[in-house]
Design an enzyme around this catalytic site. Sequence first.
Site, short mmCIF file in Angstrom:
data_model
loop_
_atom_site.label_atom_id
_atom_site.label_comp_id
_atom_site.label_asym_id
_atom_site.label_seq_id
_atom_site.Cartn_x
_atom_site.Cartn_y
_atom_site.Cartn_z
N ASP A 295 3.72 -11.36 17.03
CA ASP A 295 4.78 -11.61 16.06
C ASP A 295 4.69 -13.04 15.51
O ASP A 295 5.13 -13.30 14.40
CB ASP A 295 6.12 -11.38 16.76
N GLU B 252 5.29 -1.11 0.62
CA GLU B 252 5.16 -0.17 1.74
C GLU B 252 4.28 1.02 1.36
O GLU B 252 3.50 1.51 2.17
CB GLU B 252 6.54 0.30 2.23
N TYR C 9 0.26 -12.78 4.40
CA TYR C 9 0.71 -12.13 3.18
C TYR C 9 0.17 -12.83 1.94
O TYR C 9 -0.54 -12.25 1.14
CB TYR C 9 2.24 -12.13 3.10
N1 BES Z 1 4.44 -4.07 8.16
C1 BES Z 1 5.33 -5.03 7.62
C2 BES Z 1 6.45 -5.40 8.55
C3 BES Z 1 6.00 -5.97 9.88
C4 BES Z 1 4.93 -6.83 9.99
C5 BES Z 1 6.69 -5.64 11.02
C6 BES Z 1 4.54 -7.32 11.22
C7 BES Z 1 6.30 -6.12 12.25
C8 BES Z 1 5.23 -6.97 12.36
C9 BES Z 1 5.90 -4.55 6.29
O1 BES Z 1 5.00 -3.86 5.50
C10 BES Z 1 6.27 -5.76 5.50
O2 BES Z 1 5.39 -6.51 5.19
N2 BES Z 1 7.54 -5.92 5.15
C11 BES Z 1 7.99 -6.99 4.32
C12 BES Z 1 8.03 -6.48 2.91
C13 BES Z 1 7.71 -7.44 1.84
C14 BES Z 1 6.50 -8.29 2.03
C15 BES Z 1 7.65 -6.73 0.50
C16 BES Z 1 9.38 -7.39 4.79
O3 BES Z 1 9.90 -6.74 5.69
O4 BES Z 1 9.93 -8.34 4.28
ZN ZN Z 2 3.50 -5.20 4.72
#
Ligand code: BES
Ligand code: ZN
Length: 639
Positions: free
Chosen positions: A407, A326, A415
């Site tokens: 979404d 984050e 990722y």
């Molecule tokens: N920004 C994302 C969460 C997100 C992405 C919310 C797309 C809504 C739509 C956040 O930075 C994220 O990637 N969170 C991951 C963390 C992990 C990859 C370390 C999670 O929530 O698992």
């Molecule tokens: Zn992220």
Amino acid sequence: MFKLKWLLIGITLFYLSCETGKKEVSSPPGTPNDENLMTTPVKDIHSYARPEQAIMKHLVWDAKVDFDSNRIQAKASIQILRDPTAEAIVLDTKNLHIERVTLGETSESETSFQLGRTDAILGSPLTISLQKESEWVNIYYYTDSLAEALQWLEPQQTDSKTAPFLFTQSQAILARSWIPLQDSPGIRFTYEARVEVPPGLMALMSAENPQKLDPQGIYSFKMEQPIPAYLMALAVGELQFQQLGGRSGVYAEPGLLPAVAYEFAELESMITAAEELYGNYGWGRYDILVLPASFPFGGMENPRLTFATPTILAGDRSLTSLVAHELAHSWSGNLVTNATWEDFWLNEGFTVYFEYRIMEALYGRDYSEMLALLSLQDLKQEVEEMIQKDQAQDTHLKLDLKGRNPDDGVTAIAYDKGYYFLRWLEGRVGREIWDSFIKEYFEKHAFRSMTTEQFLDYMLRNLIERNHINIYPDDIYLWVYSEGLPESLIAPQSARFSEVEQSLSNWLTEGQLSNTDNWSTHEWLHFLKNLPADIDTVSLAQLDQKFNFTSSRNAELQSAWYLQAIKSQYQPAYAPLEEFLIRVGRRKFLVPLYKALVASTDGKEMAMEIYEQARPNYHYVAVRSVDEIVEWTDEDRTR
Ligand code: BES
Ligand code: ZN
């Protein structure tokens, strides 16, 4: 004629706002002149905004949060930058109740507005008539109980169980369900807010935040750097602050605060490590807010205030890479932002890459390589599943989300395939050249948005050509515009994981599990994720007896263990599994567990029974995913 003039004014003002942003955050002055095109937002299929006519540049939000009606009553005043001939500005809304709309800053006059047809994904366009000189529009409105970004929690759903709680989750296109605005990642604005909450509660936003309770429950906020709408965030609850480093701290419910402060004690050194890699942290403070367990994500990079799940409180700091992730978004995502949700990998792929680099800087390469390998295994599984389900198109880094919810693009592709693409590039050019390229990339494009094509073009010129690197552009395009994983992907080597594999195989053949004394959470995760799918319950019981997985307090281990338990129908884990699914709302855990339940003998019924109890505790984005897995229908609806 007018249009051209407006464009010039627009570009000038945009640069000005970028430059002020930069000055304040003391990053080196960029040279934004060669990429003029980037200032004109590209077409975003997930927003009704028409930026070529009028763009919002500042928001003043005046709101009252009411826990009796579970409503936010608010006035959103929006300062706009416009084509003088524009007759209207179009905002995004979803399920908002618009009471009236006025024009003007100090003296207001009513204006006409129209809420267009509602689209199930996008919501409704709010078209507001403008007068010749209008620079401010004011929208008086309140939120609906269906506001998808908001989760209103009863006291029982919190840690302290004494006060209600509200939090928002705006990414990707849910900001429009609590504020009327131009909800597109290519449009940035600054904001200030005044928020009234019941006395005794604290309000926090993605902005300059209070550190103490206000006796009247009135809080003021300021975000002076321009941000896209998906980074708008609000949380209200019984919260306390604790300072960690000079510019970092944590917020949590009082009972959790000591554990939270312990878990994130290394925060300040993470920030320093990140800055040493890719330049100054540009946002002033960096604080973390730990939310109730129903928070649907691991973390959300709301600027200045990351929102985080309590499921990373393992007690031994073993799950803090999420914080590095984050934090990394403060550069990749928040500073240089994906222009549309089809370019989502630019946000997440870069952030995973940066996350591992921060962890490597702090804990060494063998630590970060374990993280990279764990993600590779998940990535391979997900790619395989997607290809099997005829979703091969979605394994491209550049997505096609026409007519779809953004979404749907939140998969391991953005990722982890994104990460492995960047890792491959690093390998081809060498770390030194790569690091200075990335640093310059962030500097030059700070507070701007970026499409995949703009990035590729910039990278070909400034990384590949400038350094005379011998790569065919086609090898690059293969990563971005083709299915599956390219053969050029190089898997990490991890001696620590090789030892785990050795121990696992010895145990399976000889019944003797040894050398586990120094295993960290990651080694155990690797072990659990590589158990043979059909392992018998006697072996699981043996493991459980020795290592107590069923009663583990580490959510990553719990979810890996429960997943195996479901596959092997290992009964002793079912009660804790149920408790876990009811308490925790983190989608990453819910999805595989519900999927496994539904796929197991008699599991569908059990999944439904658990879900009926758990569903009221989940945020909309988790509900949306799990509804599909268990085939929840409107008749099942209990709330
Ligand atoms: N920004 C994302 C969460 C997100 C992405 C919310 C797309 C809504 C739509 C956040 O930075 C994220 O990637 N969170 C991951 C963390 C992990 C990859 C370390 C999670 O929530 O698992
Ligand atoms: Zn992220």
